[in-house]
Design a protein around this motif. Sequence first.
Motif, PDB file in Angstrom:
ATOM      1  N   ARG A 174      31.301 -79.990  84.500  1.00  0.00           N
ATOM      2  CA  ARG A 174      30.074 -79.686  83.755  1.00  0.00           C
ATOM      3  C   ARG A 174      30.278 -78.608  82.704  1.00  0.00           C
ATOM      4  O   ARG A 174      29.568 -78.574  81.706  1.00  0.00           O
ATOM      5  N   THR A 175      31.220 -77.707  82.924  1.00  0.00           N
ATOM      6  CA  THR A 175      31.448 -76.642  81.940  1.00  0.00           C
ATOM      7  C   THR A 175      32.243 -77.133  80.741  1.00  0.00           C
ATOM      8  O   THR A 175      32.221 -76.507  79.679  1.00  0.00           O
ATOM      9  N   GLY A 176      32.973 -78.244  80.892  1.00  0.00           N
ATOM     10  CA  GLY A 176      33.815 -78.724  79.806  1.00  0.00           C
ATOM     11  C   GLY A 176      35.191 -78.082  79.775  1.00  0.00           C
ATOM     12  O   GLY A 176      36.004 -78.385  78.901  1.00  0.00           O
ATOM     13  N   LEU A 177      35.463 -77.186  80.730  1.00  0.00           N
ATOM     14  CA  LEU A 177      36.782 -76.558  80.797  1.00  0.00           C
ATOM     15  C   LEU A 177      37.852 -77.639  80.932  1.00  0.00           C
ATOM     16  O   LEU A 177      37.719 -78.554  81.732  1.00  0.00           O
ATOM     17  N   GLY A 178      38.904 -77.547  80.136  1.00  0.00           N
ATOM     18  CA  GLY A 178      39.975 -78.532  80.199  1.00  0.00           C
ATOM     19  C   GLY A 178      40.761 -78.423  81.496  1.00  0.00           C
ATOM     20  O   GLY A 178      40.851 -77.347  82.092  1.00  0.00           O
ATOM     21  N   VAL A 179      41.312 -79.533  81.943  1.00  0.00           N
ATOM     22  CA  VAL A 179      42.133 -79.560  83.153  1.00  0.00           C
ATOM     23  C   VAL A 179      43.438 -80.280  82.840  1.00  0.00           C
ATOM     24  O   VAL A 179      43.424 -81.385  82.287  1.00  0.00           O
ATOM     25  N   VAL A 180      44.553 -79.639  83.160  1.00  0.00           N
ATOM     26  CA  VAL A 180      45.872 -80.255  82.978  1.00  0.00           C
ATOM     27  C   VAL A 180      46.587 -80.263  84.324  1.00  0.00           C
ATOM     28  O   VAL A 180      46.316 -79.430  85.195  1.00  0.00           O
ATOM     29  N   GLY A 181      47.477 -81.220  84.508  1.00  0.00           N
ATOM     30  CA  GLY A 181      48.176 -81.362  85.769  1.00  0.00           C
ATOM     31  C   GLY A 181      49.169 -80.238  86.032  1.00  0.00           C
ATOM     32  O   GLY A 181      49.641 -79.563  85.114  1.00  0.00           O
ATOM     33  N   ARG A 182      49.468 -80.061  87.305  1.00  0.00           N
ATOM     34  CA  ARG A 182      50.416 -79.029  87.724  1.00  0.00           C
ATOM     35  C   ARG A 182      51.114 -79.507  88.985  1.00  0.00           C
ATOM     36  O   ARG A 182      50.494 -80.111  89.857  1.00  0.00           O
ATOM     37  N   LEU A 183      52.409 -79.238  89.061  1.00  0.00           N
ATOM     38  CA  LEU A 183      53.176 -79.575  90.256  1.00  0.00           C
ATOM     39  C   LEU A 183      53.611 -78.293  90.945  1.00  0.00           C
ATOM     40  O   LEU A 183      54.444 -77.537  90.426  1.00  0.00           O
ATOM     41  N   GLY A 184      53.000 -78.000  92.103  1.00  0.00           N
ATOM     42  CA  GLY A 184      53.393 -76.817  92.848  1.00  0.00           C
ATOM     43  C   GLY A 184      52.793 -75.537  92.318  1.00  0.00           C
ATOM     44  O   GLY A 184      52.060 -75.509  91.329  1.00  0.00           O
ATOM     45  N   HIS A 185      53.126 -74.440  92.999  1.00  0.00           N
ATOM     46  CA  HIS A 185      52.619 -73.109  92.645  1.00  0.00           C
ATOM     47  C   HIS A 185      53.481 -72.508  91.546  1.00  0.00           C
ATOM     48  O   HIS A 185      54.707 -72.542  91.630  1.00  0.00           O
ATOM     49  N   PRO A 186      52.870 -71.934  90.499  1.00  0.00           N
ATOM     50  CA  PRO A 186      53.658 -71.368  89.394  1.00  0.00           C
ATOM     51  C   PRO A 186      54.594 -70.239  89.804  1.00  0.00           C
ATOM     52  O   PRO A 186      55.621 -70.025  89.178  1.00  0.00           O
ATOM     53  N   GLY A 187      54.234 -69.458  90.816  1.00  0.00           N
ATOM     54  CA  GLY A 187      55.125 -68.390  91.279  1.00  0.00           C
ATOM     55  C   GLY A 187      54.666 -66.986  90.976  1.00  0.00           C
ATOM     56  O   GLY A 187      55.185 -66.029  91.546  1.00  0.00           O
ATOM     57  N   GLY A 188      53.692 -66.828  90.088  1.00  0.00           N
ATOM     58  CA  GLY A 188      53.182 -65.496  89.792  1.00  0.00           C
ATOM     59  C   GLY A 188      52.005 -65.151  90.676  1.00  0.00           C
ATOM     60  O   GLY A 188      51.790 -65.754  91.727  1.00  0.00           O
ATOM     61  N   LYS A 189      51.214 -64.189  90.240  1.00  0.00           N
ATOM     62  CA  LYS A 189      50.047 -63.742  91.001  1.00  0.00           C
ATOM     63  C   LYS A 189      48.782 -64.258  90.331  1.00  0.00           C
ATOM     64  O   LYS A 189      48.532 -63.958  89.159  1.00  0.00           O
ATOM     65  N   PRO A 190      47.968 -65.053  91.044  1.00  0.00           N
ATOM     66  CA  PRO A 190      46.737 -65.564  90.434  1.00  0.00           C
ATOM     67  C   PRO A 190      45.872 -64.438  89.873  1.00  0.00           C
ATOM     68  O   PRO A 190      45.684 -63.405  90.507  1.00  0.00           O
ATOM     69  N   SER A 191      45.380 -64.639  88.661  1.00  0.00           N
ATOM     70  CA  SER A 191      44.526 -63.648  88.026  1.00  0.00           C
ATOM     71  C   SER A 191      43.626 -64.345  87.018  1.00  0.00           C
ATOM     72  O   SER A 191      44.031 -65.321  86.379  1.00  0.00           O
ATOM     73  N   LEU A 192      42.414 -63.837  86.872  1.00  0.00           N
ATOM     74  CA  LEU A 192      41.524 -64.352  85.836  1.00  0.00           C
ATOM     75  C   LEU A 192      42.076 -64.069  84.447  1.00  0.00           C
ATOM     76  O   LEU A 192      41.774 -64.779  83.493  1.00  0.00           O
ATOM     77  N   ASP A 193      42.902 -63.037  84.342  1.00  0.00           N
ATOM     78  CA  ASP A 193      43.559 -62.694  83.076  1.00  0.00           C
ATOM     79  C   ASP A 193      44.923 -63.373  83.037  1.00  0.00           C
ATOM     80  O   ASP A 193      45.838 -62.980  83.763  1.00  0.00           O
TER      81      ASP A 193
END
Length: 202
Positions: free
Chosen positions: A127-146
């Motif tokens: 509903r927000t229109g935010l784009g979504v792209v595929g991903r395989l596995g965890h990127p390895g860094g620390k999740p952050s809004l920034d």
Amino acid sequence: MLTIHADSRGDALAVEGEGIAAAGPLAELVAAHPRARVRNWPGILTPGFVNLYGNELLEATYHPDPREADTLGTEPLSGDALSTIVLDDARWGASARRGVQRMLAHGTVAVACEPLRNRAVRDAVRRTGLGVVGRLGHPGGKPSLDPLATGDPEPMVPPAREPGSAARFAVFDVRDEAELAERGAGTCVATVVAGRLVFRRR
């Protein structure tokens, strides 16, 4: 209606519908489109970020409602902290909407994720229109809004802004890219997704 977005350096994008109609110096775009609405922003126009942690930030993190600040605080909650909260679909959906808004406030125009399993979260993102792209596995860094604070070598960005491409970009109140890297994406003043101004710092 065509809208021209311009930054402090005089760089500008003309947006019509969901796409970019033209890109170039502000003076040239205004001359070519004299009836266009012009939005002048402080700072620099950039393509915007793809946050690599869509699953972690939207399906494994609860973003408290401001009305819950007395009991839950204001910061995103994840891990063991989630076990103290009763989360039904409605609450997950509301959390995801707040999470997306906080991403937009950091210049994020898309998220990378494995398929979202929570239907309420999927609906909120759609509903927000935010784009979504595929991903395989965890990127390895620390999740952050920034996206600049994750520890990943370099956040992903969408393709270059040019005529005919999707209008997905952000504006950061900094002098240049070096200051943006130093101060972070919290300097975002505006985010445009699919041609719509979806975030504006007041």
